[in-house]
Scaffold this active site. Structure first.
Site, PDB file in Angstrom:
ATOM      1  N   ARG A  26      -1.020  -1.975  14.773  1.00  0.00           N
ATOM      2  CA  ARG A  26      -1.843  -2.138  13.569  1.00  0.00           C
ATOM      3  C   ARG A  26      -2.739  -3.380  13.639  1.00  0.00           C
ATOM      4  NH1 ARG A  26       0.683   1.488   9.959  1.00  0.00           N
ATOM      5  NH2 ARG A  26      -1.291   1.485   8.887  1.00  0.00           N
ATOM      6  N   ARG A  30      -6.475  -4.299   8.481  1.00  0.00           N
ATOM      7  CA  ARG A  30      -5.446  -5.001   7.723  1.00  0.00           C
ATOM      8  C   ARG A  30      -5.585  -6.510   7.681  1.00  0.00           C
ATOM      9  NH1 ARG A  30       0.531  -2.772   8.824  1.00  0.00           N
ATOM     10  NH2 ARG A  30       0.667  -1.382   7.051  1.00  0.00           N
ATOM     11  N   ARG A  39     -14.878  -2.386   5.904  1.00  0.00           N
ATOM     12  CA  ARG A  39     -14.221  -1.441   5.002  1.00  0.00           C
ATOM     13  C   ARG A  39     -14.900  -1.444   3.632  1.00  0.00           C
ATOM     14  NH1 ARG A  39     -11.239   0.752   1.811  1.00  0.00           N
ATOM     15  NH2 ARG A  39      -8.969   0.816   1.674  1.00  0.00           N
ATOM     16  N   TYR A 154       5.560  13.785   6.473  1.00  0.00           N
ATOM     17  CA  TYR A 154       4.420  13.720   5.529  1.00  0.00           C
ATOM     18  C   TYR A 154       4.005  15.107   5.065  1.00  0.00           C
ATOM     19  CZ  TYR A 154       3.985   8.744   6.344  1.00  0.00           C
ATOM     20  OH  TYR A 154       4.245   7.405   6.378  1.00  0.00           O
TER      21      TYR A 154
HETATM   22  O1  CP3 Z   1      -4.502  -0.986  14.594  1.00  0.00           O
HETATM   23  C1  CP3 Z   1      -3.975   0.110  14.753  1.00  0.00           C
HETATM   24  O2  CP3 Z   1      -2.780   0.233  15.016  1.00  0.00           O
HETATM   25  C2  CP3 Z   1      -4.844   1.370  14.746  1.00  0.00           C
HETATM   26  C3  CP3 Z   1      -4.925   2.078  13.544  1.00  0.00           C
HETATM   27  C4  CP3 Z   1      -3.720   2.708  12.861  1.00  0.00           C
HETATM   28  C5  CP3 Z   1      -3.726   2.922  11.467  1.00  0.00           C
HETATM   29  N1  CP3 Z   1      -2.618   3.646  11.164  1.00  0.00           N
HETATM   30  C6  CP3 Z   1      -4.775   2.467  10.540  1.00  0.00           C
HETATM   31  C7  CP3 Z   1      -4.435   2.311   9.101  1.00  0.00           C
HETATM   32  C8  CP3 Z   1      -2.539   3.258  13.375  1.00  0.00           C
HETATM   33  C9  CP3 Z   1      -1.994   3.255  14.797  1.00  0.00           C
HETATM   34  C10 CP3 Z   1      -1.860   3.860  12.283  1.00  0.00           C
HETATM   35  C11 CP3 Z   1      -0.600   4.597  12.438  1.00  0.00           C
HETATM   36  C12 CP3 Z   1       0.137   5.039  11.257  1.00  0.00           C
HETATM   37  N2  CP3 Z   1      -0.349   5.497  10.052  1.00  0.00           N
HETATM   38  C13 CP3 Z   1       1.545   5.141  11.197  1.00  0.00           C
HETATM   39  C14 CP3 Z   1       2.479   4.833  12.352  1.00  0.00           C
HETATM   40  C15 CP3 Z   1       2.700   3.391  12.559  1.00  0.00           C
HETATM   41  C16 CP3 Z   1       3.588   2.724  11.545  1.00  0.00           C
HETATM   42  O3  CP3 Z   1       3.091   1.831  10.871  1.00  0.00           O
HETATM   43  O4  CP3 Z   1       4.759   3.080  11.485  1.00  0.00           O
HETATM   44  C17 CP3 Z   1       1.884   5.614   9.922  1.00  0.00           C
HETATM   45  C18 CP3 Z   1       3.283   5.861   9.393  1.00  0.00           C
HETATM   46  C19 CP3 Z   1       0.655   5.847   9.208  1.00  0.00           C
HETATM   47  C20 CP3 Z   1       0.481   6.405   7.845  1.00  0.00           C
HETATM   48  C21 CP3 Z   1      -0.188   5.449   6.951  1.00  0.00           C
HETATM   49  N3  CP3 Z   1      -1.511   5.055   7.056  1.00  0.00           N
HETATM   50  C22 CP3 Z   1       0.358   4.777   5.823  1.00  0.00           C
HETATM   51  C23 CP3 Z   1       1.805   4.900   5.354  1.00  0.00           C
HETATM   52  C24 CP3 Z   1      -0.659   3.974   5.260  1.00  0.00           C
HETATM   53  C25 CP3 Z   1      -0.629   3.158   3.995  1.00  0.00           C
HETATM   54  C26 CP3 Z   1       0.047   1.882   4.104  1.00  0.00           C
HETATM   55  C27 CP3 Z   1      -0.459   0.967   5.237  1.00  0.00           C
HETATM   56  O5  CP3 Z   1       0.151   1.034   6.296  1.00  0.00           O
HETATM   57  O6  CP3 Z   1      -1.408   0.218   5.037  1.00  0.00           O
HETATM   58  C28 CP3 Z   1      -1.815   4.130   6.081  1.00  0.00           C
HETATM   59  C29 CP3 Z   1      -3.101   3.452   5.884  1.00  0.00           C
HETATM   60  C30 CP3 Z   1      -3.714   2.741   7.032  1.00  0.00           C
HETATM   61  N4  CP3 Z   1      -3.765   3.208   8.307  1.00  0.00           N
HETATM   62  C31 CP3 Z   1      -4.409   1.505   6.964  1.00  0.00           C
HETATM   63  C32 CP3 Z   1      -4.867   1.230   8.262  1.00  0.00           C
HETATM   64  C33 CP3 Z   1      -5.695   0.064   8.704  1.00  0.00           C
HETATM   65  C34 CP3 Z   1      -4.620   0.662   5.700  1.00  0.00           C
HETATM   66  C35 CP3 Z   1      -5.628   1.325   4.834  1.00  0.00           C
HETATM   67  C36 CP3 Z   1      -6.815   0.471   4.470  1.00  0.00           C
HETATM   68  O7  CP3 Z   1      -7.406  -0.268   5.272  1.00  0.00           O
HETATM   69  O8  CP3 Z   1      -7.162   0.628   3.325  1.00  0.00           O
END
Ligand code: CP3
Length: 346
Positions: A26, A30, A39, A154
């Site tokens: 991640r 973020r 964003r 999901y």
């Molecule tokens: O930097 C990276 O790793 C690349 C991008 C990436 C994102 N999501 C961007 C994202 C990756 C590899 C993921 C994987 C992901 N997404 C997982 C597996 C990894 C883990 O954390 O266990 C899961 C379970 C998700 C599902 C998901 N996406 C959730 C539960 C959420 C909301 C909560 C959170 O984590 O912020 C997201 C949103 C998300 N995915 C964001 C980002 C940057 C935040 C949203 C935003 O910027 O508004």
């Protein structure tokens, strides 16, 4: 394109390395103000994911700003269920939300498998192509997907959950349906990962974020079985399996045909190394919360972890994704400590 820094690929394959490679799960998004600016200039998370030029831009930010040894394509694991027929929304406070869910045979109409990956997920593939062009060989690019079990969670639950009890319920009430859905997710995921490699991904990671909510036997039946199918089918580039929380199944994960096993911070790296020997690279596993401590302490904690490595077969990372409110300067301290670490004695 010749890579200038292929440290992480060599580490994944168990080849010689001159220092440990480091990146963060991640890392794209973020934590970086530069990410939040991009964003904020768009309507939301999904627009960013679906606009390849902008997705490429935020993919490269951590390479420029933090100095990581790999980029990971900016996307989400949820693009796969969407491509199969379940549209998701990313709600500002509560995270992912699906209007429809799959809890009966009837719901399988939202789990399509016969579609062209380029047609429905071409925006991710295009983001990979643009990112590589712009990275110009500086570091490898990691592609990824969710593991079938986590995507299943999901698709059945329709949102995040602490227990995913609707998803686990289905394993008891209708295991046939559960296996059918898991098989379909697996088919699409294999095609999707292969398409990412074709587009230019140098290595792959499969995130099984909810592995830890299943007992050992259930994880073997509903989790590992499908991870096995993926790593058997996808072997063009090094592949990492990260089964978060699956403490009693790490050895079973390491037996699958992967290059690297991701470890969370609850997993005992030293013990796991003793058990699996040099057969696999280990990735991880500093507690993400360690980065809330002082710079000096981050350095100490990172060095303690590095000192505990008994082998060169490591890729350094946190034990899960970096938390959004971590100071990027602490991340830089973490990365610099790894880069300064002398491995000649390992
Ligand atoms: O930097 C990276 O790793 C690349 C991008 C990436 C994102 N999501 C961007 C994202 C990756 C590899 C993921 C994987 C992901 N997404 C997982 C597996 C990894 C883990 O954390 O266990 C899961 C379970 C998700 C599902 C998901 N996406 C959730 C539960 C959420 C909301 C909560 C959170 O984590 O912020 C997201 C949103 C998300 N995915 C964001 C980002 C940057 C935040 C949203 C935003 O910027 O508004």
């Amino acid at each position: 394109m010749k890579l200038q820094n292929d440290l992480i690929l060599r580490a994944a394959k168990g080849e010689a390395i001159e220092r440990y490679p480091v990146w963060l799960m991640r890392q794209a998004g973020r934590i970086l103000p530069e990410y939040r600016d991009v964003r904020a200039s768009l309507s939301g998370f999904k627009e960013l994911v679906e606009t390849p030029e902008r997705a490429a831009e935020v993919t490269i930010q951590p390479v420029d700003i933090l100095g990581v040894d790999a980029a990971i394509i900016f996307s989400d694991i949820l693009v796969v269920p969407e491509a199969m027929g379940l549209e998701y929304q990313m709600l500002e406070k509560s995270g992912p939300w699906f209007e429809k869910t799959i809890r009966s045979e009837e719901g399988l109409k939202y789990a399509e498998t016969n579609f062209d990956i380029e047609d429905r997920l071409g925006y991710v593939l295009e983001a990979i192509r643009i990112t590589n062009k712009e990275l110009n060989g500086r570091v490898p690019l990691i592609g990824f997907a969710g593991a079938p079990w986590t995507i299943f969670c999901y698709m059945v639950e329709g949102r995040g959950s602490k227990t995913f009890s609707e998803s686990r319920k289905l394993l008891y009430t209708n295991p046939t349906l559960a296996h059918e859905l898991l098989s379909r997710i697996t088919d699409v995921t294999i095609q999707y990962l292969k398409a990412q490699v074709k587009a230019g991904a140098h290595m792959l990671q499969v995130f099984d974020s909810w592995a830890g909510i299943l007992g050992t036997e259930q994880y073997a039946e509903f989790g590992l079985k499908y991870l096995d199918k993926i790593v058997s089918a996808v072997n063009e580039v090094p592949i990492t399996l990260f089964s978060k929380g699956a403490i009693t199944s790490v050895n079973a994960v390491a037996k699958l045909n992967c290059n690297t096993v991701g470890l969370d911070w609850n997993m005992d790296l030293v013990k796991i190394r003793e058990e699996i020997g040099e057969t696999r690279t280990l990735q991880g596993n500093l507690d993400p919360c360690a980065l809330y401590s002082s710079h000096k302490e981050v350095e100490n904690l990172t060095n303690n972890m590095l000192n505990s490595f008994k082998s060169r077969r490591h890729i350094v990372n946190l034990g899960h994704g970096v938390y959004p409110d971590i100071d990027p300067e602490k991340v830089k301290t973490f990365i610099q400590t790894v880069k300064n670490y002398e491995i000649s004695h390992k």
